[in-house]
Design a protein around this motif. Structure first.
Motif, PDB file in Angstrom:
ATOM      1  N   ALA A 114       0.841  -1.203   0.000  1.00 32.41           N
ATOM      2  CA  ALA A 114       0.000   0.000   0.000  1.00 32.41           C
ATOM      3  C   ALA A 114       0.876   1.252   0.000  1.00 32.41           C
ATOM      4  O   ALA A 114       1.997   1.239   0.490  1.00 32.41           O
ATOM      5  N   ARG A 115       0.353   2.345  -0.619  1.00 26.76           N
ATOM      6  CA  ARG A 115       1.088   3.623  -0.598  1.00 26.76           C
ATOM      7  C   ARG A 115       0.290   4.637   0.211  1.00 26.76           C
ATOM      8  O   ARG A 115      -0.941   4.632   0.187  1.00 26.76           O
ATOM      9  N   ASP A 116       0.977   5.568   0.859  1.00 29.00           N
ATOM     10  CA  ASP A 116       0.294   6.635   1.583  1.00 29.00           C
ATOM     11  C   ASP A 116      -0.283   7.647   0.598  1.00 29.00           C
ATOM     12  O   ASP A 116      -1.348   8.216   0.809  1.00 29.00           O
ATOM     13  N   ARG A 117       0.448   7.912  -0.460  1.00 25.11           N
ATOM     14  CA  ARG A 117       0.006   8.922  -1.428  1.00 25.11           C
ATOM     15  C   ARG A 117       0.424   8.473  -2.831  1.00 25.11           C
ATOM     16  O   ARG A 117       1.333   7.634  -2.957  1.00 25.11           O
TER      17      ARG A 117
END
Lengths: 120, 192
Positions: A114-117
């Motif tokens: 998963a990526r934060d942004r």
């Protein structure tokens, strides 16, 4: 109990059919030696050796209750601790019988992170 | 010594009716079963005997009602099952060892130190062949032994006619001879 039977009681610890399996797995998980396990169950080492060769309690709730009560009464074991031990053994046996499924072929064993942004 | 038949049958009936008596049943049958197996297979590893007896009794505990006392006495039944387990253990062990080479044999197939390799390498050199031909008879025999990979000092000493000399003298003479031969062959090959 003679030495041969004591040895057999320990060998039964490899077979989930016998209560020895649950006792061995619980002792290993809790880091207990034989006297400590006997003390936890409120019994003597000799009676515990006899209990090892009993059949494991059945898995259905009523059967489990009845079997734990009977074994606890016969070998002077703490009923509640024996129930915990027997459940532990059933869980370990079930996990070994059904190992976690392999990754689905389409994922090819890889995972997504998963990526934060979004990437800039 | 097996308990009397009626005592065994009573223990078995109790086991069928109440599986929690397994410990008492095992205490009754396991020692005489082990003793019987030891008597009938005296050369077997005691650990194998114990394993076979244990396996037989544990299998019996799983299905005690499957035993029919009218067809066979309990001691004979347990002996039969344990005997079969003992044979299976032996077969498994033999399969495990099949095709393996004993360590002693492996050691003997190794070249003896670096002497053989060195001799083989030098022997290909044309000047060395001439040098070998020019060696004294005893030295040529020693050289042949070196090429064959011989290592035992006594063998070389016998070839040199020193078999009746003290061991330290043999060792010294053999070493001197080998060193002399190697030095001569290396010189012939143009090596320092």
């Amino acid at each position: 109990m003679n030495a041969s039977t004591l040895r057999l009681a320990y060998r039964a610890g490899a077979d989930p059919f016998f209560l020895a399996f649950a006792l061995a797995e619980y002792a290993a998980a809790e880091g207990l030696d034989d006297p400590q396990l006997a003390a936890a169950l409120g019994t003597t080492a000799d009676l515990l050796a006899h209990a090892r060769l009993c059949q494991s309690p059945r898995t259905d709730p009523d059967g489990f209750q009845a079997d734990v009560d009977r074994i606890a009464a016969k070998f002077a074991l703490d009923r509640d601790v024996l129930a915990v031990v027997a459940r532990h053994g059933q869980v370990v046996a079930a996990m070994r019988a059904d190992p976690p499924p392999a990754p689905a072929p389409e994922t090819n064993g890889s995972v997504l992170a998963a990526r934060d942004r979004p990437p800039s | 010594m097996w308990p009397p038949d009626d005592e065994l049958l009573a223990a078995w009936r109790l086991l069928v009716a109440d599986p929690d008596t397994a410990g008492a049943f095992c205490a009754l049958v396991l020692p005489p079963l082990e003793a019987d197996l030891t008597r009938s297979s005296p050369t077997r590893d005691p650990a194998d005997i114990s394993t076979a007896a244990d396996d037989a009794v544990l299998a019996f505990l799983r299905r005690p009602a499957a035993f029919d006392p009218l067809r066979c006495p309990l001691p004979a039944f347990l002996r039969f099952v344990a005997g079969r387990d003992l044979i299976n253990l032996r077969d498994r062990e033999q399969r495990h060892h099949r095709g393996r080479i004993p360590w002693a044999g492996v050691e003997l197939t190794h070249p003896a130190g670096n002497e053989w390799e060195e001799g083989k390498r030098l022997a290909d050199h044309p000047n060395v062949r001439a040098a070998v031909a020019a060696l004294a008879d005893a030295d040529r025999r020693v050289y042949a032994l070196m090429c064959e990979g011989a290592r035992d000092t006594a063998v070389f000493a016998a070839e040199l006619g020193l078999a009746d000399r003290p061991a330290d003298e043999q060792t010294e003479a053999v070493k001197r001879t080998k060193d002399r031969i190697k030095a001569r062959l290396k010189r012939a090959a143009g090596e320092p």
